[in-house]
Scaffold this active site. Structure first.
Site, PDB file in Angstrom:
ATOM      1  CG  MET A   1     -22.966 -31.808 -26.442  1.00 46.07           C
ATOM      2  SD  MET A   1     -25.030 -32.824 -26.584  1.00 46.07           S
ATOM      3  CE  MET A   1     -25.786 -32.465 -28.476  1.00 46.07           C
TER       4      MET A   1
ATOM      5  N   GLY B   1     -35.996 -33.553 -24.560  1.00 43.95           N
ATOM      6  CA  GLY B   1     -37.618 -33.009 -24.034  1.00 43.95           C
ATOM      7  C   GLY B   1     -37.387 -32.902 -22.616  1.00 43.95           C
TER       8      GLY B   1
ATOM      9  CG  ASP C   1     -29.635 -27.854 -28.250  1.00 44.16           C
ATOM     10  OD1 ASP C   1     -30.943 -27.563 -28.291  1.00 44.16           O
ATOM     11  OD2 ASP C   1     -28.715 -27.999 -28.820  1.00 44.16           O
TER      12      ASP C   1
END
Ligand code: DX5
Ligand code: ZN
Length: 220
Positions: free
Chosen positions: A67, A144, A174
């Site tokens: 990322m 989370g 994901d």
């Protein structure tokens, strides 16, 4: 076949080696390693030296999710550090075909990732060139978060195009994958499940992985 890729972002970073080994023993097919640069996403995580150190701790397949804003600059380094698969975002600034080529020049697998706002069709031209497509089911940057069920149409569309072209590539999801969302993603056409908090929050990884596998199989 469903493959489980635990995201080490949710692991105990002071004990990454033993966390990785514990996941090996739990029978996972790969380990998902999230690399963030604080520019492409509003968070920092880990980089090349951590991947190289982990490589000494485990033989498992490393699924490295970049990322970062200009992934092509770091492909050589992550490949040398021991990545088996490198996925990068099609929203990044690197040339997509050149980046795929560079990953493959190391004899490892290449994949492309789509953020939630990116339509499925954007990835269609690259399907014949990659080993995996990763569909984000949360905004990238943090573990989370809540699973975005509205990404399932995108998973189905990519799966349909993959099948139409007769390709074998994996479809990974994901973000927010747990015992209740896994089957939803599999039903839509995903076969590789990243799970961070849902696995690392459990005291017994072997039990957690087999429960997730059973839950996911309900979507087949
Ligand atoms: C988010 C990362 C994910 C994250 C998933 O940017 O790409 O891999 O660790 O974490 P959970 O499974 O907790 O949503
Ligand atoms: Zn990830």
């Amino acid at each position: 076949m469903i493959k489980i890729s635990p995201s080490i972002l949710a692991a105990d970073f002071a004990n990454l080696g033993s966390e990785a080994v514990a996941m090996d023993r739990a029978g996972v097919e790969m380990l998902h390693i999230d690399v963030m640069d604080g520019v492409f996403v509003p968070n920092l995580s880990i980089g090349v030296p951590v991947v190289a150190s982990l490589r000494k701790a485990t033989q498992n397949y490393f699924d490295v999710h970049l990322m970062i804003i200009d992934p092509i600059r770091y492909i050589d380094a992550f490949a040398k550090a021991g990545a088996d698969m490198i996925t990068f975002h099609i929203e990044s600034q690197s040339d997509i075909r050149e980046t795929i080529k560079k990953i493959k020049s190391h004899g490892i697998h290449a994949g492309v990732v789509l953020k939630p706002a990116t339509p499925a069709e954007e990835v269609f031209p690259y399907l014949p060139l990659v080993d995996m497509v990763l569909v984000m089911t949360v905004e990238p940057g943090f573990g989370g978060q809540k699973f975005m069920a509205d990404m399932m149409d995108k998973v189905s569309a990519i799966r349909k195009e993959r099948d139409r072209l007769g390709l074998k590539l994996d479809i990974e999801v994901d973000g927010g994958i747990d015992n209740s969302t896994a089957a939803v993603a599999v039903k839509a056409g995903a076969n590789v499940l990243v799970a961070g908090s849902a696995l690392f929050s459990k005291p017994d990884y072997t039990a957690a992985v087999s429960q997730l596998r059973e839950a996911a199989a309900l979507g087949l």
